[in-house]
Scaffold this motif. Structure first.
Motif, short mmCIF file in Angstrom:
data_model
loop_
_atom_site.label_atom_id
_atom_site.label_comp_id
_atom_site.label_asym_id
_atom_site.label_seq_id
_atom_site.Cartn_x
_atom_site.Cartn_y
_atom_site.Cartn_z
N PRO A 171 8.33 -2.90 -18.52
CA PRO A 171 7.75 -1.72 -17.87
C PRO A 171 8.40 -1.42 -16.52
CG PRO A 171 6.33 -3.60 -17.54
CD PRO A 171 7.41 -4.06 -18.47
N HIS A 172 8.09 -0.29 -15.95
CA HIS A 172 8.74 0.13 -14.71
C HIS A 172 7.80 0.04 -13.51
CE1 HIS A 172 6.47 3.72 -15.66
NE2 HIS A 172 6.76 4.23 -14.47
N VAL A 173 6.75 -0.77 -13.62
CA VAL A 173 5.73 -0.87 -12.56
C VAL A 173 5.80 -2.24 -11.89
CG1 VAL A 173 3.26 -0.82 -12.05
CG2 VAL A 173 4.21 0.72 -13.78
N ILE A 174 5.83 -2.26 -10.55
CA ILE A 174 5.79 -3.49 -9.77
C ILE A 174 4.52 -3.49 -8.93
CG2 ILE A 174 6.85 -4.79 -7.88
CD1 ILE A 174 9.55 -3.96 -8.83
N ASP A 175 3.70 -4.50 -9.12
CA ASP A 175 2.46 -4.62 -8.35
C ASP A 175 2.76 -5.28 -6.99
OD1 ASP A 175 -0.11 -4.65 -7.48
OD2 ASP A 175 -0.86 -6.08 -8.96
N HIS A 176 3.45 -4.53 -6.14
CA HIS A 176 3.83 -5.00 -4.81
C HIS A 176 4.12 -3.77 -3.96
CE1 HIS A 176 4.74 -7.91 -1.86
NE2 HIS A 176 5.35 -8.81 -2.63
N PHE A 177 4.35 -3.97 -2.65
CA PHE A 177 4.66 -2.83 -1.80
C PHE A 177 6.14 -2.73 -1.47
CE2 PHE A 177 3.19 -6.28 0.96
CZ PHE A 177 4.23 -6.38 1.88
#
Length: 312
Positions: A171-177
């Protein structure tokens, strides 16, 4: 997964700091103010070190480069983080993510090495004062700083090149800032063991060895300080390295907690908080701690402010 079914990741969505909608605007304003204070403080340190005659010493030369590293640290990460707070996430191109990872690596490694160099400077000044001027001359100072920046660039470049050659198919989502290495590698659909091994063999020693070096130098410094007969002399000598020791404790405390201590059972939000401490809080406190505890910085600032006032 078949090669034909893979869709390469072109954009990455950073989830940022997830919070209740009612906290978005207050959090945005708070982080924006802190970011402005961080930039202002570190830029002021760089200016004072550059223009003030009474700050033409190795300690302040290294401090100026530490501030440059902090400016790079925060400017590389915070603007996207602020956008993510307002928009509940932000999209960054894959190339932009790789560039952010590159500058993050440069500033991280450079800061680790600069803190070690500053401890060596304090060691020479306190434990070998008679030879300090001859050893820590301008040539050695420039060479040490150049080594810090070169190693930061080279090590991070190797990591970035190896990471960019991975197959990223979602996926193209990173749970970070920001685009940290481990969350980014989780998006890869190829074998990432070579990147992880490279990071362990190169990046880890360049963060842990400086910590060991700093610890050894301060053991010698404390032994030397304890040999000083007068209490006032011990206090004055220790005050010359207390600011640096405070910054080392803050920076390495969070860095080791995040990357060395096993993260089993630690939530993603806890990792984000630890990341905030060394990418946001430490650069904020660096100029504050040095300004409050260093008389030369205070005098240089007053002279600079008075000079500017006269020019207006």
């Amino acid at each position: 997964m078949n090669e034909g079914n893979r869709s390469k990741v072109k954009d990455i969505f950073l989830m940022g700091l997830q919070m209740h909608r009612s906290l978005k605007i207050p959090s945005f304003l708070l982080f924006l103010i802190l970011y402005s204070v961080t930039l202002s403080g570190n830029i002021m340190i760089v200016i004072l070190v550059s223009v003030s005659p009474n700050l033409k010493y190795p300690m302040f030369f290294f401090l100026g480069h530490l501030s440059i590293s902090d400016i790079m640290f925060t400017t590389n990460i915070v603007p996207k983080m602020l956008c993510a707070i307002v928009n509940e996430g932000v999209t960054i191109s894959f190339l932009g993510c790789i560039i952010q990872l590159q500058f993050f690596g440069i500033s991280l490694v450079a800061e680790c090495l600069l803190l070690a160099v500053m401890s060596y400077d304090r060691y020479l000044a306190i434990c070998n004062p008679l030879r300090y001027v001859y050893i820590m001359d301008i040539t050695l100072c420039v060479q040490l700083v150049a080594m810090c920046w070169f190693l930061g660039f080279a090590i991070s470049l190797v990591t970035v090149i190896m990471t960019s050659r991975q197959d990223f198919c979602g996926p193209h989502v990173i749970d970070h800032f920001f685009c940290d290495l481990v969350p980014l590698l989780k998006l890869s659909c190829s074998d990432t063991s070579s990147v992880i091994l490279e990071n362990i063999l190169l990046a880890t020693p360049l963060t842990l060895f400086p910590l060991v070096f700093i610890s050894v130098t301060y053991v010698h410094i404390f032994i030397t300080i304890l040999k000083i007969p007068s209490t006032l002399g011990r206090q004055n000598t220790f005050s010359t390295c207390s600011s640096h020791l405070t910054i080392v404790g803050m920076f390495y405390g969070t860095l080791v907690s995040l990357y060395v201590v096993p993260s089993d059972g630690r939530s993603l939000n806890a990792n984000k908080v630890l990341s905030l401490l060394y990418t946001y809080v430490t650069p904020l406190f660096n100029p504050i701690i040095y300004s409050l505890r260093n008389k030369e910085i205070k005098v240089a600032f007053k002279r600079y402010a008075f000079k500017k006032k006269e020019q207006i």
